[in-house]
Design a protein around this motif. Structure first.
Motif, PDB file in Angstrom:
ATOM      1  N   VAL A  58       0.875  -1.169   0.000  1.00  0.00           N
ATOM      2  CA  VAL A  58       0.000   0.000   0.000  1.00  0.00           C
ATOM      3  C   VAL A  58       0.914   1.220   0.000  1.00  0.00           C
ATOM      4  O   VAL A  58       1.826   1.317   0.834  1.00  0.00           O
ATOM      5  N   TYR A  59       0.665   2.112  -0.928  1.00  0.00           N
ATOM      6  CA  TYR A  59       1.493   3.307  -1.074  1.00  0.00           C
ATOM      7  C   TYR A  59       0.745   4.514  -0.501  1.00  0.00           C
ATOM      8  O   TYR A  59      -0.424   4.742  -0.827  1.00  0.00           O
ATOM      9  N   TYR A  60       1.456   5.271   0.324  1.00  0.00           N
ATOM     10  CA  TYR A  60       0.881   6.415   1.015  1.00  0.00           C
ATOM     11  C   TYR A  60       1.582   7.701   0.600  1.00  0.00           C
ATOM     12  O   TYR A  60       2.811   7.763   0.527  1.00  0.00           O
ATOM     13  N   CYS A  61       0.795   8.722   0.389  1.00  0.00           N
ATOM     14  CA  CYS A  61       1.303  10.070   0.169  1.00  0.00           C
ATOM     15  C   CYS A  61       1.453  10.754   1.520  1.00  0.00           C
ATOM     16  O   CYS A  61       0.649  10.509   2.442  1.00  0.00           O
ATOM     17  N   ALA A  62       2.460  11.608   1.641  1.00  0.00           N
ATOM     18  CA  ALA A  62       2.706  12.290   2.907  1.00  0.00           C
ATOM     19  C   ALA A  62       3.180  13.713   2.664  1.00  0.00           C
ATOM     20  O   ALA A  62       3.713  14.014   1.581  1.00  0.00           O
ATOM     21  N   ALA A  63       3.025  14.557   3.672  1.00  0.00           N
ATOM     22  CA  ALA A  63       3.441  15.956   3.552  1.00  0.00           C
ATOM     23  C   ALA A  63       3.973  16.465   4.884  1.00  0.00           C
ATOM     24  O   ALA A  63       3.522  16.038   5.949  1.00  0.00           O
ATOM     25  N   ASP A  64       4.934  17.350   4.786  1.00  0.00           N
ATOM     26  CA  ASP A  64       5.448  18.029   5.977  1.00  0.00           C
ATOM     27  C   ASP A  64       6.149  19.305   5.528  1.00  0.00           C
ATOM     28  O   ASP A  64       6.264  19.574   4.331  1.00  0.00           O
ATOM     29  N   ASP A  65       6.644  20.043   6.504  1.00  0.00           N
ATOM     30  CA  ASP A  65       7.191  21.372   6.205  1.00  0.00           C
ATOM     31  C   ASP A  65       8.485  21.343   5.400  1.00  0.00           C
ATOM     32  O   ASP A  65       8.784  22.300   4.680  1.00  0.00           O
ATOM     33  N   ASN A  66       9.266  20.278   5.544  1.00  0.00           N
ATOM     34  CA  ASN A  66      10.540  20.251   4.835  1.00  0.00           C
ATOM     35  C   ASN A  66      10.881  18.820   4.454  1.00  0.00           C
ATOM     36  O   ASN A  66      10.287  17.859   4.979  1.00  0.00           O
ATOM     37  N   ILE A  67      11.845  18.671   3.557  1.00  0.00           N
ATOM     38  CA  ILE A  67      12.135  17.344   3.017  1.00  0.00           C
ATOM     39  C   ILE A  67      12.735  16.422   4.065  1.00  0.00           C
ATOM     40  O   ILE A  67      12.539  15.218   4.030  1.00  0.00           O
ATOM     41  N   SER A  68      13.453  16.975   5.015  1.00  0.00           N
ATOM     42  CA  SER A  68      13.998  16.137   6.081  1.00  0.00           C
ATOM     43  C   SER A  68      12.880  15.516   6.913  1.00  0.00           C
ATOM     44  O   SER A  68      12.906  14.323   7.218  1.00  0.00           O
ATOM     45  N   ALA A  69      11.908  16.321   7.254  1.00  0.00           N
ATOM     46  CA  ALA A  69      10.784  15.825   8.056  1.00  0.00           C
ATOM     47  C   ALA A  69       9.932  14.844   7.262  1.00  0.00           C
ATOM     48  O   ALA A  69       9.471  13.834   7.815  1.00  0.00           O
ATOM     49  N   VAL A  70       9.723  15.088   5.993  1.00  0.00           N
ATOM     50  CA  VAL A  70       8.815  14.250   5.215  1.00  0.00           C
ATOM     51  C   VAL A  70       9.425  12.880   4.950  1.00  0.00           C
ATOM     52  O   VAL A  70       8.702  11.932   4.664  1.00  0.00           O
ATOM     53  N   THR A  71      10.720  12.748   5.046  1.00  0.00           N
ATOM     54  CA  THR A  71      11.346  11.435   4.842  1.00  0.00           C
ATOM     55  C   THR A  71      11.366  10.591   6.115  1.00  0.00           C
ATOM     56  O   THR A  71      11.653   9.394   6.043  1.00  0.00           O
ATOM     57  N   THR A  72      11.078  11.176   7.249  1.00  0.00           N
ATOM     58  CA  THR A  72      11.189  10.446   8.515  1.00  0.00           C
ATOM     59  C   THR A  72       9.837  10.239   9.186  1.00  0.00           C
ATOM     60  O   THR A  72       9.369   9.107   9.294  1.00  0.00           O
ATOM     61  N   SER A  73       9.197  11.321   9.620  1.00  0.00           N
ATOM     62  CA  SER A  73       7.926  11.197  10.324  1.00  0.00           C
ATOM     63  C   SER A  73       6.995  12.327   9.912  1.00  0.00           C
ATOM     64  O   SER A  73       6.766  13.253  10.689  1.00  0.00           O
ATOM     65  N   PRO A  74       6.471  12.255   8.696  1.00  0.00           N
ATOM     66  CA  PRO A  74       5.601  13.328   8.221  1.00  0.00           C
ATOM     67  C   PRO A  74       4.328  13.469   9.040  1.00  0.00           C
ATOM     68  O   PRO A  74       3.824  12.490   9.599  1.00  0.00           O
ATOM     69  N   VAL A  75       3.828  14.681   9.069  1.00  0.00           N
ATOM     70  CA  VAL A  75       2.643  14.971   9.870  1.00  0.00           C
ATOM     71  C   VAL A  75       1.367  14.538   9.156  1.00  0.00           C
ATOM     72  O   VAL A  75       0.440  14.017   9.775  1.00  0.00           O
ATOM     73  N   TYR A  76       1.315  14.769   7.848  1.00  0.00           N
ATOM     74  CA  TYR A  76       0.081  14.539   7.097  1.00  0.00           C
ATOM     75  C   TYR A  76       0.205  13.292   6.217  1.00  0.00           C
ATOM     76  O   TYR A  76       1.234  13.087   5.561  1.00  0.00           O
ATOM     77  N   TRP A  77      -0.881  12.511   6.214  1.00  0.00           N
ATOM     78  CA  TRP A  77      -0.903  11.255   5.468  1.00  0.00           C
ATOM     79  C   TRP A  77      -2.184  11.117   4.669  1.00  0.00           C
ATOM     80  O   TRP A  77      -3.246  11.575   5.102  1.00  0.00           O
ATOM     81  N   GLY A  78      -2.067  10.455   3.510  1.00  0.00           N
ATOM     82  CA  GLY A  78      -3.239  10.036   2.780  1.00  0.00           C
ATOM     83  C   GLY A  78      -3.706   8.679   3.271  1.00  0.00           C
ATOM     84  O   GLY A  78      -3.111   8.091   4.179  1.00  0.00           O
ATOM     85  N   GLN A  79      -4.756   8.169   2.640  1.00  0.00           N
ATOM     86  CA  GLN A  79      -5.351   6.894   3.039  1.00  0.00           C
ATOM     87  C   GLN A  79      -4.656   5.693   2.400  1.00  0.00           C
ATOM     88  O   GLN A  79      -4.833   4.568   2.861  1.00  0.00           O
ATOM     89  N   GLY A  80      -3.926   5.909   1.349  1.00  0.00           N
ATOM     90  CA  GLY A  80      -3.180   4.832   0.719  1.00  0.00           C
ATOM     91  C   GLY A  80      -3.860   4.283  -0.526  1.00  0.00           C
ATOM     92  O   GLY A  80      -5.086   4.361  -0.663  1.00  0.00           O
ATOM     93  N   THR A  81      -3.049   3.714  -1.411  1.00  0.00           N
ATOM     94  CA  THR A  81      -3.546   3.063  -2.610  1.00  0.00           C
ATOM     95  C   THR A  81      -2.738   1.781  -2.816  1.00  0.00           C
ATOM     96  O   THR A  81      -1.524   1.773  -2.649  1.00  0.00           O
ATOM     97  N   GLN A  82      -3.434   0.699  -3.172  1.00  0.00           N
ATOM     98  CA  GLN A  82      -2.794  -0.604  -3.272  1.00  0.00           C
ATOM     99  C   GLN A  82      -2.090  -0.761  -4.616  1.00  0.00           C
ATOM    100  O   GLN A  82      -2.667  -0.489  -5.670  1.00  0.00           O
ATOM    101  N   VAL A  83      -0.864  -1.215  -4.560  1.00  0.00           N
ATOM    102  CA  VAL A  83      -0.104  -1.591  -5.758  1.00  0.00           C
ATOM    103  C   VAL A  83       0.260  -3.063  -5.624  1.00  0.00           C
ATOM    104  O   VAL A  83       0.874  -3.463  -4.633  1.00  0.00           O
ATOM    105  N   THR A  84      -0.124  -3.846  -6.625  1.00  0.00           N
ATOM    106  CA  THR A  84       0.179  -5.279  -6.618  1.00  0.00           C
ATOM    107  C   THR A  84       0.914  -5.622  -7.903  1.00  0.00           C
ATOM    108  O   THR A  84       0.414  -5.363  -8.999  1.00  0.00           O
ATOM    109  N   VAL A  85       2.091  -6.204  -7.753  1.00  0.00           N
ATOM    110  CA  VAL A  85       2.917  -6.580  -8.897  1.00  0.00           C
ATOM    111  C   VAL A  85       3.031  -8.100  -8.918  1.00  0.00           C
ATOM    112  O   VAL A  85       3.539  -8.702  -7.969  1.00  0.00           O
ATOM    113  N   THR A  86       2.565  -8.703 -10.010  1.00  0.00           N
ATOM    114  CA  THR A  86       2.604 -10.160 -10.119  1.00  0.00           C
ATOM    115  C   THR A  86       3.826 -10.606 -10.896  1.00  0.00           C
ATOM    116  O   THR A  86       4.313  -9.895 -11.786  1.00  0.00           O
ATOM    117  N   ALA A  87       4.301 -11.786 -10.568  1.00  0.00           N
ATOM    118  CA  ALA A  87       5.510 -12.317 -11.214  1.00  0.00           C
ATOM    119  C   ALA A  87       5.207 -12.773 -12.634  1.00  0.00           C
ATOM    120  O   ALA A  87       4.062 -13.092 -12.966  1.00  0.00           O
TER     121      ALA A  87
END
Length: 122
Positions: free
Chosen positions: A93-122
């Motif tokens: 499940v892939y989630y979008c996230a947002a925060d004030d700066n790139i350092s924060a958004v890579t670690t513990s972002p404040v804002y999150w989306g609900q997610g979207t499923q990505v499934t890759v078959t062999a």
């Protein structure tokens, strides 16, 4: 406050491509750094990619470098994740996230989306 809504997930064969989109609303989108995370079944959520508010700076998880590209369109309040050469291990499940700066958004972002499923078959 910012609200995030992801789209574009789905089922794809290994080697294929998908493009995820995250639409943002609320406070000025262009003031936020944006990111993507993913969570596979039974695993911790992990950082995938991030982009600075201007788009000038990007960061990626090592395993997706050269395959995934993050971009943003501040006029459309949208951030994209182009995923090429997909592998079964990208399934999550892939989630979008947002925060004030790139350092924060890579670690513990404040804002999150609900997610979207990505499934890759062999």
């Amino acid at each position: 406050q910012v609200q995030l809504v992801e789209s574009g997930g789905g089922l794809v064969q290994a080697g294929g491509s998908l493009r995820l989109s995250c639409a943002a609303s609320g406070r000025t989108f262009s003031s936020y750094a944006m990111g993507w995370f993913r969570q596979a079944p039974g695993k911790e959520r992990e950082f995938v990619a991030a982009i600075s508010w201007s788009g000038a700076g990007t960061q990626y998880l090592d395993s997706v470098k050269g395959r995934f590209t993050i971009s943003r369109d501040n006029a459309k309040n949208t951030v994209l994740l182009q995923m090429n050469s997909l592998k079964p291990e990208d399934t999550a499940v892939y989630y979008c996230a947002a925060d004030d700066n790139i350092s924060a958004v890579t670690t513990s972002p404040v804002y999150w989306g609900q997610g979207t499923q990505v499934t890759v078959t062999a």
